[in-house]
Design a protein around this motif. Sequence first.
Motif, PDB file in Angstrom:
ATOM      1  N   THR A  50      -2.322  15.510   3.321  1.00 54.24           N
ATOM      2  CA  THR A  50      -1.554  15.265   4.545  1.00 54.24           C
ATOM      3  C   THR A  50      -0.395  14.313   4.247  1.00 54.24           C
ATOM      4  N   LYS A  51       0.522  14.239   5.183  1.00 53.08           N
ATOM      5  CA  LYS A  51       1.635  13.303   5.048  1.00 53.08           C
ATOM      6  C   LYS A  51       1.106  11.865   5.063  1.00 53.08           C
ATOM      7  N   THR A  52       0.056  11.609   5.815  1.00 49.99           N
ATOM      8  CA  THR A  52      -0.551  10.277   5.842  1.00 49.99           C
ATOM      9  C   THR A  52      -1.139   9.929   4.475  1.00 49.99           C
ATOM     10  N   ASP A  53      -1.750  10.903   3.806  1.00 47.15           N
ATOM     11  CA  ASP A  53      -2.259  10.659   2.450  1.00 47.15           C
ATOM     12  C   ASP A  53      -1.117  10.258   1.515  1.00 47.15           C
ATOM     13  N   TYR A  58       1.970   6.052  -1.312  1.00 47.80           N
ATOM     14  CA  TYR A  58       3.254   5.341  -1.429  1.00 47.80           C
ATOM     15  C   TYR A  58       3.033   3.833  -1.290  1.00 47.80           C
ATOM     16  N   VAL A  59       2.267   3.414  -0.295  1.00 51.36           N
ATOM     17  CA  VAL A  59       2.017   1.985  -0.083  1.00 51.36           C
ATOM     18  C   VAL A  59       1.238   1.409  -1.272  1.00 51.36           C
ATOM     19  N   GLN A  60       0.238   2.129  -1.752  1.00 49.35           N
ATOM     20  CA  GLN A  60      -0.545   1.648  -2.899  1.00 49.35           C
ATOM     21  C   GLN A  60       0.347   1.477  -4.129  1.00 49.35           C
ATOM     22  N   ARG A  61       1.152   2.466  -4.399  1.00 43.50           N
ATOM     23  CA  ARG A  61       2.025   2.402  -5.580  1.00 43.50           C
ATOM     24  C   ARG A  61       3.080   1.317  -5.416  1.00 43.50           C
ATOM     25  N   THR A  62       3.663   1.213  -4.238  1.00 45.76           N
ATOM     26  CA  THR A  62       4.660   0.176  -3.989  1.00 45.76           C
ATOM     27  C   THR A  62       4.042  -1.203  -4.173  1.00 45.76           C
ATOM     28  N   PRO A 117      -6.986   4.069   9.706  1.00 40.97           N
ATOM     29  CA  PRO A 117      -7.394   2.735   9.243  1.00 40.97           C
ATOM     30  C   PRO A 117      -7.141   2.516   7.748  1.00 40.97           C
ATOM     31  N   ARG A 118      -7.083   3.593   6.973  1.00 45.37           N
ATOM     32  CA  ARG A 118      -6.794   3.445   5.541  1.00 45.37           C
ATOM     33  C   ARG A 118      -5.380   2.902   5.331  1.00 45.37           C
ATOM     34  N   PHE A 119      -4.450   3.338   6.161  1.00 44.09           N
ATOM     35  CA  PHE A 119      -3.062   2.892   6.052  1.00 44.09           C
ATOM     36  C   PHE A 119      -2.959   1.399   6.353  1.00 44.09           C
ATOM     37  N   LEU A 120      -3.511   0.977   7.468  1.00 42.78           N
ATOM     38  CA  LEU A 120      -3.463  -0.436   7.841  1.00 42.78           C
ATOM     39  C   LEU A 120      -4.161  -1.296   6.783  1.00 42.78           C
ATOM     40  N   ALA A 121      -5.255  -0.804   6.252  1.00 44.42           N
ATOM     41  CA  ALA A 121      -5.976  -1.550   5.207  1.00 44.42           C
ATOM     42  C   ALA A 121      -5.096  -1.743   3.974  1.00 44.42           C
ATOM     43  N   GLU A 122      -4.315  -0.756   3.603  1.00 46.17           N
ATOM     44  CA  GLU A 122      -3.426  -0.871   2.437  1.00 46.17           C
ATOM     45  C   GLU A 122      -2.300  -1.876   2.696  1.00 46.17           C
TER      46      GLU A 122
END
Length: 187
Positions: A50-53, A58-62, A117-122
């Motif tokens: 998904t786009k969210t994935d 992106y956030v993890q790599r950044t 919640p995975r996004f906010l956690a990152e």
Amino acid sequence: MKQRGQVVIDKILDTAEKLFYSQGYSNTGINQIIEEADIAKASLYKHFETKTDLLIAYVQRTHQLWFSRLEAAVEKVSDPKGKILALFDHHTQRQEIRQFGGCPFIKANDEAETDDPRFLAEIQAAKMHSKTFIKMLVENCNHKNILSNGELSETIYVMLEGSIVTASVFKKADEIQSAKRIIEKLI
């Protein structure tokens, strides 16, 4: 040598990073990423369902790149108090490179409009990493003790974050360097 799958992932993430930062997550479509990365649609969905994935990756790599650059900049300085001040110089340099576009984590958090919640956690992990790193620098610098280690760490974090946001509004580094001078008086 990178395996083909990693090359494709890197192409996708390089393109997503450029587009998410410059035009925003919501304004970036999957088809644009596919076109600009010059990959097949199936290749994107093979690695990111998904786009969210993709946003989370992106956030993890950044975060990984951000911290490795920050750590390298601070390690160049031998004086413990100078290491704290190097934080401000590093962020000044990064904002100049990014043409004062602001913090990529704050930008993504503000406009992604996802409740995953995975996004906010990152995002939170990236900011907590910054806080932890600052706290370690403060504990090792033998500062003036005007503030406790915790208070000084939080002050540095808030001054740094606020000055980056302000620099992105005024498109210049004055506020980051002003925050640096204030912190220098406290350490």
